[in-house]
Design a protein around this motif. Structure first.
Motif, PDB file in Angstrom:
ATOM      1  N   CYS A 163       0.863  -1.172   0.000  1.00 59.08           N
ATOM      2  CA  CYS A 163       0.000   0.000   0.000  1.00 59.08           C
ATOM      3  C   CYS A 163       0.905   1.229   0.000  1.00 59.08           C
ATOM      4  CB  CYS A 163      -0.934  -0.010   1.200  1.00 59.08           C
ATOM      5  SG  CYS A 163      -0.120  -0.101   2.816  1.00 59.08           S
ATOM      6  N   GLU A 164       0.336   2.398  -0.254  1.00 55.79           N
ATOM      7  CA  GLU A 164       1.160   3.599  -0.368  1.00 55.79           C
ATOM      8  C   GLU A 164       0.834   4.608   0.722  1.00 55.79           C
ATOM      9  OE1 GLU A 164       1.220   5.249  -4.254  1.00 55.79           O
ATOM     10  OE2 GLU A 164       1.809   3.365  -5.214  1.00 55.79           O
ATOM     11  N   ALA A 165       1.854   5.316   1.148  1.00 56.50           N
ATOM     12  CA  ALA A 165       1.706   6.276   2.244  1.00 56.50           C
ATOM     13  C   ALA A 165       0.671   7.355   1.915  1.00 56.50           C
ATOM     14  CB  ALA A 165       3.057   6.916   2.554  1.00 56.50           C
ATOM     15  N   LYS A 166       0.558   7.726   0.642  1.00 60.50           N
ATOM     16  CA  LYS A 166      -0.361   8.816   0.267  1.00 60.50           C
ATOM     17  C   LYS A 166      -1.824   8.432   0.417  1.00 60.50           C
ATOM     18  CE  LYS A 166      -0.512   7.790  -4.708  1.00 60.50           C
ATOM     19  NZ  LYS A 166      -0.217   8.320  -6.058  1.00 60.50           N
ATOM     20  N   TRP A 167      -2.126   7.144   0.609  1.00 59.73           N
ATOM     21  CA  TRP A 167      -3.513   6.724   0.795  1.00 59.73           C
ATOM     22  C   TRP A 167      -4.034   7.081   2.190  1.00 59.73           C
ATOM     23  CZ3 TRP A 167      -3.226   0.899  -1.051  1.00 59.73           C
ATOM     24  CH2 TRP A 167      -2.793   0.858  -2.396  1.00 59.73           C
ATOM     25  N   PHE A 168      -3.131   7.435   3.092  1.00 54.91           N
ATOM     26  CA  PHE A 168      -3.490   7.628   4.492  1.00 54.91           C
ATOM     27  C   PHE A 168      -3.084   9.032   4.958  1.00 54.91           C
ATOM     28  CE2 PHE A 168      -2.210   3.292   3.536  1.00 54.91           C
ATOM     29  CZ  PHE A 168      -3.400   2.622   3.775  1.00 54.91           C
ATOM     30  N   PRO A 169      -3.853   9.600   5.905  1.00 53.29           N
ATOM     31  CA  PRO A 169      -5.010   9.031   6.586  1.00 53.29           C
ATOM     32  C   PRO A 169      -6.192   8.849   5.637  1.00 53.29           C
ATOM     33  CG  PRO A 169      -4.794  11.334   7.148  1.00 53.29           C
ATOM     34  CD  PRO A 169      -3.567  10.976   6.369  1.00 53.29           C
ATOM     35  N   HIS A 170      -7.131   8.018   6.055  1.00 56.14           N
ATOM     36  CA  HIS A 170      -8.223   7.617   5.181  1.00 56.14           C
ATOM     37  C   HIS A 170      -9.038   8.799   4.678  1.00 56.14           C
ATOM     38  CE1 HIS A 170     -11.946   4.781   4.590  1.00 56.14           C
ATOM     39  NE2 HIS A 170     -11.436   5.182   3.458  1.00 56.14           N
ATOM     40  N   GLU A 171      -9.247   9.802   5.515  1.00 55.03           N
ATOM     41  CA  GLU A 171     -10.062  10.943   5.086  1.00 55.03           C
ATOM     42  C   GLU A 171      -9.388  11.768   3.992  1.00 55.03           C
ATOM     43  OE1 GLU A 171      -8.124  12.060   9.088  1.00 55.03           O
ATOM     44  OE2 GLU A 171      -9.152  10.332   8.199  1.00 55.03           O
ATOM     45  N   GLN A 172      -8.129  11.444   3.666  1.00 51.39           N
ATOM     46  CA  GLN A 172      -7.421  12.189   2.616  1.00 51.39           C
ATOM     47  C   GLN A 172      -7.043  11.309   1.420  1.00 51.39           C
ATOM     48  OE1 GLN A 172      -4.096  14.324   4.362  1.00 51.39           O
ATOM     49  NE2 GLN A 172      -5.333  15.067   6.067  1.00 51.39           N
ATOM     50  N   THR A 173      -7.570  10.096   1.347  1.00 48.85           N
ATOM     51  CA  THR A 173      -7.216   9.198   0.240  1.00 48.85           C
ATOM     52  C   THR A 173      -7.568   9.824  -1.096  1.00 48.85           C
ATOM     53  OG1 THR A 173      -7.721   7.283   1.646  1.00 48.85           O
ATOM     54  CG2 THR A 173      -7.496   6.898  -0.725  1.00 48.85           C
ATOM     55  N   PRO A 174      -6.608   9.966  -2.013  1.00 46.49           N
ATOM     56  CA  PRO A 174      -6.922  10.499  -3.343  1.00 46.49           C
ATOM     57  C   PRO A 174      -7.466   9.404  -4.248  1.00 46.49           C
ATOM     58  CG  PRO A 174      -4.586  10.033  -3.200  1.00 46.49           C
ATOM     59  CD  PRO A 174      -5.166   9.702  -1.842  1.00 46.49           C
ATOM     60  N   ALA A 175      -8.158   9.797  -5.291  1.00 47.07           N
ATOM     61  CA  ALA A 175      -8.620   8.820  -6.285  1.00 47.07           C
ATOM     62  C   ALA A 175      -7.404   8.254  -7.018  1.00 47.07           C
ATOM     63  CB  ALA A 175      -9.564   9.485  -7.274  1.00 47.07           C
ATOM     64  N   PRO A 176      -7.419   6.970  -7.372  1.00 48.70           N
ATOM     65  CA  PRO A 176      -6.276   6.397  -8.084  1.00 48.70           C
ATOM     66  C   PRO A 176      -6.158   6.923  -9.510  1.00 48.70           C
ATOM     67  CG  PRO A 176      -8.063   4.808  -7.968  1.00 48.70           C
ATOM     68  CD  PRO A 176      -8.476   5.980  -7.117  1.00 48.70           C
ATOM     69  N   GLU A 177      -4.947   6.940 -10.021  1.00 53.24           N
ATOM     70  CA  GLU A 177      -4.725   7.310 -11.420  1.00 53.24           C
ATOM     71  C   GLU A 177      -5.224   6.188 -12.313  1.00 53.24           C
ATOM     72  OE1 GLU A 177      -0.575   7.991 -11.721  1.00 53.24           O
ATOM     73  OE2 GLU A 177      -0.595   9.809 -10.509  1.00 53.24           O
ATOM     74  N   GLU A 178      -5.911   6.544 -13.405  1.00 53.41           N
ATOM     75  CA  GLU A 178      -6.540   5.522 -14.241  1.00 53.41           C
ATOM     76  C   GLU A 178      -6.322   5.712 -15.736  1.00 53.41           C
ATOM     77  OE1 GLU A 178     -10.325   4.615 -11.278  1.00 53.41           O
ATOM     78  OE2 GLU A 178     -10.556   6.098 -12.883  1.00 53.41           O
ATOM     79  N   GLY A 179      -5.978   6.922 -16.162  1.00 54.00           N
ATOM     80  CA  GLY A 179      -5.894   7.212 -17.589  1.00 54.00           C
ATOM     81  C   GLY A 179      -4.481   7.363 -18.091  1.00 54.00           C
ATOM     82  N   ASP A 180      -4.267   8.354 -18.948  1.00 53.90           N
ATOM     83  CA  ASP A 180      -2.943   8.610 -19.505  1.00 53.90           C
ATOM     84  C   ASP A 180      -1.951   8.894 -18.380  1.00 53.90           C
ATOM     85  OD1 ASP A 180      -4.069   8.352 -21.980  1.00 53.90           O
ATOM     86  OD2 ASP A 180      -4.206  10.510 -22.387  1.00 53.90           O
ATOM     87  N   GLY A 181      -0.787   8.281 -18.468  1.00 58.38           N
ATOM     88  CA  GLY A 181       0.242   8.477 -17.471  1.00 58.38           C
ATOM     89  C   GLY A 181       0.073   7.643 -16.213  1.00 58.38           C
TER      90      GLY A 181
END
Length: 491
Positions: A45-63
């Motif tokens: 898992c990645e540090a940027k996913w936490f804390p939970h209230e700040q989890t960003p959406a995953p990258e899915e498209g170009d790049g």
């Protein structure tokens, strides 16, 4: 999403704090999309996913990590967990993001209107396929004599809805034929979520579940406000180079035991939400009896394969399938433990049960769409295209479709069941020989298309509401017919 891969002889260094760090080594690849069997993997898992209230959406498209000609097993598991964390992250009002930001729809993709001032409206109780209904084990609550029924909600985002409305209009008008290579765009998202009344859960354990208020339809057709607990969630989304969707699933921990393939039995020492304490063997607990409308053995639901990874009966060996094992199993297990160690809120009690997707490495978008309509995408035999958990299911949503076999001894790599067994391209109207499209992997789109296709009315005018009811009933009959065809094809 980062990927670390090590050879089996890698040196493990212990840090002063007691954490383990692994030396980075060059990625060792076998066939495209999978790691060589002599490589040990760490799917983090990645540090940027936490804390939970700040989890960003995953990258899915170009790049994104999927914008490549050579993927790894781990990036699909990382997308699945990050997407789930993003969807469930708490907003200022206390609701998880998915309840506020996605539309609630029926299985025919009609908008569900709020009831009793509540957006979460629950009326659907039928599982996929033979319309099985999952009921909790009443013995898990002291003094309780009857179980509670599991309900389901469906949620979609605007990207999927917009494409669905346009595609249905163009198909129904004849602008696009029923058989086509149209696909849902990157970012399209569907969720199916399972819920149960908190009355089914011991009071001392209710704090381990995400609980919210819902308008629940009773047997009289009226809505009543209830506290409901989230049990499971299918997270189904499109990323770049994967128009077949990634099919990921999550569950609350310890609701049912896992079948012991080495000893050919399943056991629970304590009462579980869907399994009475004791020992049993065989498939009767997860086989739906259509005649009597109940499982062959009530209150004995179990997980056929942990993380959807199949094993050989009488051993702890993994079946030979299109997905290298134990690499895939270990990746799921490692990332689950990684996330659990970082989460502080109630979602630490939920786990990722796996996902399934296709090996589309190196293919053009057109060829990606073509393999969906031309290949048997549910096959997990060696050299087929399916990747991830070969027999993927959620104990709360596919309880009675974890296998189509009537005996544990008949299950093999040639008849394993996963999301693609029913979610295929040729679902629309096989009787007329039409309907091969990547769009039909979405059953809610398929049902919407069927219920909105032009109808020729004869005789007296038909009331719109009666016509809608008739079309929905026809859709359910069509789905059951399709399921019967899948069962027949897999026997």
């Amino acid at each position: 999403m980062k990927r670390k891969t090590i050879i089996t002889t890698a040196v493990v260094l212990a840090a002063a704090a007691g954490s383990l760090f692994f030396l980075n080594k060059e990625k060792i690849l076998g066939k495209e999309g999978s790691y060589a069997d002599n490589a040990a993997t760490v799917c983090e898992c990645e540090a940027k996913w936490f804390p939970h209230e700040q989890t960003p959406a995953p990258e899915e498209g170009d790049g994104s990590p999927f914008d490549t000609k050579s993927t790894t097993n781990c990036i699909f598991h990382q997308w699945s967990w990050q997407k789930f964390l993003w969807l469930t992250k708490p907003l200022a009002n206390g609701n998880p993001l998915f309840l506020d930001s996605l539309d609630v729809v029926t299985p025919e993709m009609e908008h569900v209107s709020p009831q009793l001032g509540l957006k979460l409206v629950l009326s659907s109780i039928n599982q996929a396929g033979p319309a099985g209904v999952l009921v909790s084990n009443p013995k898990v609550v002291l003094g309780k004599t009857a179980g509670d029924t599991v309900f389901y909600s469906i949620h979609v985002n605007k990207i999927l809805m917009d494409k669905a409305l346009i595609a249905a209009s163009e198909i129904n008008s004849g602008k696009i034929p029923y058989s086509n290579l149209e696909t849902f765009p990157v970012g399209s998202l569907e969720l199916k979520v399972s819920w149960i009344s908190t009355a089914a859960i011991p009071k001392e354990k209710q704090g381990d579940y995400f609980i919210t208020k819902a308008a629940v339809q009773n047997k009289s057709g009226q809505y009543v406000e209830k506290s409901v607990a989230l049990l499971g969630m299918h997270v189904v989304g499109v990323v770049k180079n994967h128009p077949e969707f990634i099919w990921a699933t999550f569950e609350h921990k310890d609701m049912a035991p896992v079948y012991d393939w080495k000893n050919n039995s399943v056991t629970a020492k304590e009462e579980k939400l869907f399994y009475e304490s004791g020992k049993t063997s065989g498939l009767s607990g997860i086989t739906w009896d259509r005649t009597n409308k109940r499982p062959l053995t009530p209150n004995k639901a179990f997980v056929l394969y942990e993380y959807g990874v199949p094993k050989v009966l009488g051993t702890n060996a993994y079946m030979a399938t299109s997905q290298s094992e134990p690499i895939n199993f270990n990746n799921i297990d490692f990332i689950n433990k990684c996330v659990a160690s970082k989460l502080k809120d109630v979602f630490k009690n939920y786990f990722y049960n796996g996902s399934v997707w296709l090996d589309t490495d190196g293919l053009s978008p057109e060829d990606q769409a073509k393999i969906i309509v031309k290949k048997q995408i549910s096959s997990v035999l060696p050299d087929s295209l399916a990747r991830g958990s070969s027999n993927l299911a959620n104990i709360t949503m596919e309880t009675y479709t974890q296998t189509f076999k009537d005996s544990i001894h008949k299950i093999n790599a040639g008849n394993l069941v996963n999301c693609f067994t029913c979610h295929q391209s040729q679902n629309f109207d096989k009787s007329r020989g039409i309907g091969k499209s990547p769009l039909y992997l979405s059953h809610i789109f398929e049902s919407y298309l069927y219920t909105t296709k032009p109808k020729v009315l004869t005789g007296k005018n038909v009331n719109n509401e009666n016509l809608k009811t008739k079309l929905i009933e026809e859709t359910e009959v069509l789905k059951l017919k399709q399921f019967d065809e899948f069962v027949r094809d897999n026997k």
